[in-house]
Design a protein around this motif. Structure first.
Motif, PDB file in Angstrom:
ATOM      1  N   ALA A   7     -36.742  13.511 -12.190  1.00 41.70           N
ATOM      2  CA  ALA A   7     -37.304  14.196 -13.337  1.00 41.70           C
ATOM      3  C   ALA A   7     -37.393  15.684 -13.048  1.00 41.70           C
ATOM      4  O   ALA A   7     -37.191  16.508 -13.924  1.00 41.70           O
ATOM      5  CB  ALA A   7     -38.690  13.639 -13.631  1.00 41.70           C
ATOM      6  N   ARG A   8     -37.699  16.024 -11.818  1.00 42.89           N
ATOM      7  CA  ARG A   8     -37.850  17.417 -11.486  1.00 42.89           C
ATOM      8  C   ARG A   8     -36.514  18.130 -11.325  1.00 42.89           C
ATOM      9  O   ARG A   8     -36.478  19.336 -11.219  1.00 42.89           O
ATOM     10  CB  ARG A   8     -38.681  17.575 -10.195  1.00 42.89           C
ATOM     11  N   GLY A  10     -34.505  18.608 -13.405  1.00 43.91           N
ATOM     12  CA  GLY A  10     -34.193  19.340 -14.631  1.00 43.91           C
ATOM     13  C   GLY A  10     -34.728  20.760 -14.550  1.00 43.91           C
ATOM     14  O   GLY A  10     -35.459  21.193 -15.428  1.00 43.91           O
ATOM     15  N   GLU A  13     -34.738  23.712 -17.416  1.00 46.28           N
ATOM     16  CA  GLU A  13     -35.418  23.482 -18.680  1.00 46.28           C
ATOM     17  C   GLU A  13     -36.897  23.796 -18.645  1.00 46.28           C
ATOM     18  O   GLU A  13     -37.541  23.788 -19.678  1.00 46.28           O
ATOM     19  CB  GLU A  13     -35.263  22.012 -19.067  1.00 46.28           C
ATOM     20  N   THR A  14     -37.445  23.964 -17.455  1.00 49.12           N
ATOM     21  CA  THR A  14     -38.905  24.006 -17.393  1.00 49.12           C
ATOM     22  C   THR A  14     -39.454  25.426 -17.474  1.00 49.12           C
ATOM     23  O   THR A  14     -38.739  26.408 -17.340  1.00 49.12           O
ATOM     24  CB  THR A  14     -39.395  23.338 -16.100  1.00 49.12           C
ATOM     25  N   VAL A  15     -40.764  25.479 -17.710  1.00 48.94           N
ATOM     26  CA  VAL A  15     -41.452  26.747 -17.912  1.00 48.94           C
ATOM     27  C   VAL A  15     -41.777  27.383 -16.567  1.00 48.94           C
ATOM     28  O   VAL A  15     -42.094  26.679 -15.617  1.00 48.94           O
ATOM     29  CB  VAL A  15     -42.790  26.477 -18.646  1.00 48.94           C
TER      30      VAL A  15
ATOM     31  N   LEU B 192     -26.969  10.722 -12.803  1.00 51.54           N
ATOM     32  CA  LEU B 192     -27.986  11.546 -12.138  1.00 51.54           C
ATOM     33  C   LEU B 192     -27.931  12.995 -12.605  1.00 51.54           C
ATOM     34  O   LEU B 192     -28.951  13.624 -12.809  1.00 51.54           O
ATOM     35  CB  LEU B 192     -27.778  11.513 -10.626  1.00 51.54           C
ATOM     36  N   LEU B 196     -30.015  12.475 -16.473  1.00 51.77           N
ATOM     37  CA  LEU B 196     -31.411  12.670 -16.100  1.00 51.77           C
ATOM     38  C   LEU B 196     -31.974  14.034 -16.481  1.00 51.77           C
ATOM     39  O   LEU B 196     -33.068  14.102 -17.022  1.00 51.77           O
ATOM     40  CB  LEU B 196     -31.599  12.418 -14.605  1.00 51.77           C
ATOM     41  N   PRO B 197     -31.234  15.132 -16.204  1.00 52.48           N
ATOM     42  CA  PRO B 197     -31.848  16.430 -16.524  1.00 52.48           C
ATOM     43  C   PRO B 197     -32.284  16.568 -17.975  1.00 52.48           C
ATOM     44  O   PRO B 197     -33.439  16.943 -18.211  1.00 52.48           O
ATOM     45  CB  PRO B 197     -30.755  17.432 -16.145  1.00 52.48           C
ATOM     46  N   PRO B 198     -31.463  16.204 -18.980  1.00 51.78           N
ATOM     47  CA  PRO B 198     -31.964  16.353 -20.351  1.00 51.78           C
ATOM     48  C   PRO B 198     -33.104  15.389 -20.673  1.00 51.78           C
ATOM     49  O   PRO B 198     -33.934  15.670 -21.546  1.00 51.78           O
ATOM     50  CB  PRO B 198     -30.738  16.069 -21.230  1.00 51.78           C
ATOM     51  N   ALA B 200     -35.420  14.464 -18.519  1.00 45.30           N
ATOM     52  CA  ALA B 200     -36.523  14.626 -17.566  1.00 45.30           C
ATOM     53  C   ALA B 200     -37.857  14.911 -18.252  1.00 45.30           C
ATOM     54  O   ALA B 200     -38.877  14.326 -17.885  1.00 45.30           O
ATOM     55  CB  ALA B 200     -36.192  15.745 -16.579  1.00 45.30           C
ATOM     56  N   LEU B 204     -41.106  12.504 -17.791  1.00 43.14           N
ATOM     57  CA  LEU B 204     -42.295  13.017 -17.114  1.00 43.14           C
ATOM     58  C   LEU B 204     -43.515  12.880 -18.015  1.00 43.14           C
ATOM     59  O   LEU B 204     -44.576  12.435 -17.601  1.00 43.14           O
ATOM     60  CB  LEU B 204     -42.074  14.491 -16.760  1.00 43.14           C
ATOM     61  N   ARG B 280     -38.865  26.255 -11.456  1.00 46.19           N
ATOM     62  CA  ARG B 280     -39.605  25.182 -12.119  1.00 46.19           C
ATOM     63  C   ARG B 280     -41.047  25.594 -12.333  1.00 46.19           C
ATOM     64  O   ARG B 280     -41.549  26.499 -11.690  1.00 46.19           O
ATOM     65  CB  ARG B 280     -39.521  23.900 -11.293  1.00 46.19           C
TER      66      ARG B 280
END
Lengths: 318, 536
Positions: A7-8, A10, A13-15, B192, B196-198, B200, B204, B280
């Protein structure tokens, strides 16, 4: 952990909050790895501590009354039994009758204070289990039918007027709160399952008294010993009165598990401890008093044959 | 539930009327009428005046909870146990869900629809049984081992998580994945890096929602003996020590609040639009690491040993139970009992959800935080939200036992207990829906001279009706499982039959009843999702 890691991944995409330092992927994975290692180490430590034969003797009881009272009662027994046997003894409370039977079968409880019916259930499921002792009062035990005063019923030996009342038993597999009252009701021509809206199951003798006092149920069946103890202590709501008393039957007893019997070289030492409790010695007197008994006497499986037959008849033993 | 709300607002509804809605509406009215009639609410007396004094003692104790330091220490320790079970159970469920998602994803099966249907159907069994039922079954195999509590959460949650994860993976655009496969990557690698990235963010977000739910489940498991706050609550409750009961309830409410606030903060963060640039979110990273660290602590705290799962004793007990439980009983009188109690359970759940929805709608205006309001209105809002929190912090079986003092026995005490608890949950969700609703239509109507009531009826209600009904249907699916739980602890329905058969150790009958419970849950799920589809 693949979800967490995946999950991480990605990242883009994250803030990002600039106040805190950015974590590189490597640092993140290393941190997660370290935490996982700690988790596994925690599990490993747990496995080393898992007790088996060398651990304490674990005693238990069916939760037929106030858990705090049971805790006091069985803490006293545990101390006194540990002194007598020379091994540590601990009390493990359980929340329902069936759990006590299951835990005796799985070997989590070594010595349990069972009711007549639960004792038979546990013995049938656990080859090698031995009944060791019962109280002097258990060979001739009674139940009491109680009613709410609003019903206007006066004490009588005729159980038939109970048939039209909202009625609650104690626990599903209580001997004195379910099995024997149901048996004597049927003997008197009352369908033990046929009360208006079906019978209730309060869970314990104290709960039965509280529900009959509230009037939600108009009548119920309780263990005579609990009834007398609560009456003497003045803890019974005046809205609850005794209606009838059942004939005598065999009830509570201590049941020793096969593993514990093997460890102690047979049941004799446990039988000896219980039968040796004397009202003349202060510590013993304390234990006997908590149990509401004058003394303990040896018992055997044959004493519960009637209970077993009735249990089969009523579909409570299969 | 809240995940539904955290998503972007749905596109404006079509203006055409859907005839299917008439059928669903009429069916819902008929079912509600049958349930209310069946509960005895409309016929004859249901109140027991004699019990008001006892109920009064329970209510009065709310103002003077037990504050003895010794008892507070016990409660603090119980909180740790509950948290440990929740984190480990929830965490393991996420692992199981991740593995399961691969097995039940449409993408894995491709055109082999039968295989996909079979694996999905298999998942209905673990998720169809309430955590408490799993707890009872596992207790018979694992005894007092802490794995009972962990697995009782992990198994049903794992099944639900697998389905949701699979749906999330199936819904993301597959361009990246296909490009990678076309470029020669293996299917695993492509999944993977391409799938997964889109997905994620959604994964979560859902993971944290599950962890939040796990706290409540850990409490309920305590009621059947797994330890922690629920266990403490059960002990104080059986000895009718109301002051202690309330101390435990307040601790529960605080814990639930903490879980709600943390979970929601994380989920809001995930849902927020991503800022440009690499790197991140440190808050999200810290949350994930905190959960992993907490799981490590919990494993140590509960002394969880993987060896216990594979010990000889576990094998012995498993084969004992399995041999006793198969084949299921087909005794006609048992099947008759199963049918009548299943109908009772259904009626109880309908009464509960109807009353809870009505209550939630009535309170929604007060529970929502208004954009501008005076101090009095604000205080009232805080009071209502705190009340709703207390309603959902007390597990439904406890409500059932308390209500049994003031109501005559039957299915009503259980149904009302579920209604009260569900009101706590739905009240919050509907309140949030009101907060997030578009305020412009009612404002426009007001500006055009409509009365406040008229503006609300024509401006706010039409936009809210759909989401609120969808929430109610979703909660109905949850409630049917809770009904089994309430029955298990004595308040009517098929749970009572289950508890009778388990205490008689009549394993073949237990298998039959469990089968019926799974089928009932499955049927309600199908019905609920069809009805929600008609609402869209």
């Amino acid at each position: 952990m693949s979800t967490v890691r995946a999950a991480r991944s990605g990242g883009p995409e994250t803030v990002t909050v600039p106040l805190l330092p950015r974590l590189s992927r490597r640092a993140l994975l290393a941190g997660t790895g370290a935490a996982l290692a700690a988790a596994l180490a925690g599990c490993g430590a747990g496995s080393a501590a898992a007790p088996d034969r060398a651990g304490p003797l674990r005693i238990g009881a069916i939760p037929d009354q106030d858990p705090e009272l049971l805790q006091r009662l069985h803490a006293a027994v545990a101390d006194s039994l540990a002194d007598a046997l020379g091994i540590p003894v601990e009390y493990r409370p359980v929340t329902d009758y069936a759990a006590a039977v299951s835990l005796f079968r799985t070997g989590d409880l070594d010595l349990v204070w069972f009711g007549g019916l639960t004792g038979v259930q546990a013995r049938l499921q656990t080859p090698g289990a031995v009944p060791v002792a019962q109280r002097d009062i258990d060979a001739d035990f009674h139940s009491v039918f109680v009613v709410n005063t609003a019903t206007g019923l006066t004490p009588s030996d005729d159980l038939r007027p109970l048939a039209d009342l909202r009625f609650t038993y104690g626990s599903q597999t209580s001997t004195s709160g379910r099995l024997m009252p149901a048996y004597f009701l049927r003997e008197a021509g009352v369908d033990p399952e046929g009360f208006p809206g079906g019978p209730g199951f309060s869970g314990s003798h104290d709960a039965t008294l509280a529900l009959v006092a509230s009037g939600s149920y108009q009548a119920g069946a309780v263990n005579e010993q609990v009834w007398l103890a609560r009456t003497e202590a003045g803890e019974v709501d005046p809205a609850v009165v005794a209606y009838a008393r059942t004939p005598g039957y065999s009830d509570y007893h201590w049941l020793l598990g096969p593993r514990a019997a093997e460890r102690l070289g047979g049941p004799d030492r446990v039988v000896g401890y219980f039968t040796g409790l004397s009202p003349d010695r202060p510590t013993d007197a304390g234990v006997l008093d908590l149990f509401g008994a004058g003394s303990f006497v040896p018992t055997e499986a044959a004493n519960y044959r009637q209970i077993e037959e009735i249990g089969r008849d009523l579909g409570l033993i299969s | 539930m809240t995940t539904v709300l955290d998503r972007a607002a749905p596109p404006a509804p079509r203006l055409a009327r859907d005839r299917r809605r008439w059928a669903w509406g009429l069916a819902a009215v008929a079912l509600t009428a049958a349930a209310l009639a069946g509960s005895g609410l409309l016929s004859g007396p249901v109140l027991n005046r004699g019990g008001f004094a006892q109920f009064g003692r329970f209510a009065a104790a709310a103002l003077r909870p037990e504050l003895d330091p010794g008892f507070l220490a016990v409660v603090a320790d119980s909180v740790l146990v509950t948290v440990a079970y929740a984190v480990l159970g929830g965490g393991l469920a996420l692992l199981l869900g991740a593995v399961g998602a691969v097995l039940v994803s449409r993408r894995t099966w491709g055109r082999r629809r039968t295989g996909w249907l079979v694996t999905r159907g298999l998942l209905a069994v673990p998720r169809g049984l309430h955590e408490a039922v799993w707890g009872l079954l596992l207790l018979n195999v694992l005894g007092l081992d802490p794995w009972v509590g962990v697995l009782a959460i992990a198994v049903p949650y794992g099944a639900v998580t697998a389905t949701v994860f699979a749906d999330l993976l199936d819904e993301v655009p597959r361009g990246g994945y296909e490009a990678l496969v076309a470029a020669g990557a293996g299917r695993g690698t492509a999944a993977l890096y391409g799938l997964l990235p889109p997905a994620a963010g959604g994964l979560l977000s859902y993971s944290f929602y599950r962890l939040e739910c796990a706290v409540r489940s850990a409490v309920v498991l305590g009621l059947i003996g797994a330890g922690g706050l629920g266990y403490q609550l059960a002990l104080s409750f059986t000895s009718l020590r109301w002051e202690q009961v309330w101390t435990t309830v307040y601790a529960l409410a605080l814990l639930c609040l903490l879980a709600d606030v943390c979970g929601r903060a994380v989920r809001r963060r995930v849902a927020a639009p991503p800022s440009p640039g690499p790197g991140r979110d440190p808050v999200l990273t810290a949350s994930v690491l905190a959960v992993v660290g907490l799981a490590g602590w919990a494993g140590w705290f509960l002394a969880l040993s993987p060896a216990a799962l594979f010990s000889g004793r576990t094998g012995e007990q498993l084969s004992y139970v399995a041999a006793a439980a198969w084949p299921p009983s087909t005794d006609p009188s048992l099947l008759g009992d199963v049918a009548t109690t299943a109908v009772d359970t259904l009626l109880m759940s309908v009464v509960a959800i109807v009353l809870a929805t009505a209550g939630a709608v009535a309170l929604a205006g007060l529970a929502a935080r208004p954009p501008a309001a005076g101090p009095l209105r604000r205080a009232l809002g805080v009071l209502v939200r705190a009340g709703l929190l207390l309603l959902r912090a007390v597990p439904p079986p406890v409500w059932a036992l308390v209500l049994l003092f003031v109501l005559l026995p039957g299915i009503l005490p259980g149904a009302l207990a579920l209604a009260v608890y569900t009101l706590g949950v739905l009240g919050r969700l509907v309140g949030e829906a009101v907060e997030e609703a578009d305020r412009r239509p009612p404002a426009a109507l007001r500006a055009a001279g409509a009365s406040p009531a008229g503006a609300w009826l024509y401006g706010a209600v039409p936009a809210l009706a759909g989401p609120v009904l969808a929430l109610a249907l979703h909660r109905w699916e949850v409630t049917i499982r809770d009904t089994v739980l309430v029955g298990l602890l004595g308040a009517g329905g098929i749970g009572v039959l289950l508890s009778a058969r388990t205490s008689a150790f009549d394993w073949p009958a237990v298998t039959t009843v469990l089968g019926a419970v799974v089928l009932l849950g499955f049927a309600v799920d199908v019905l609920g999702s069809r009805a929600r589809a008609a609402l869209r």
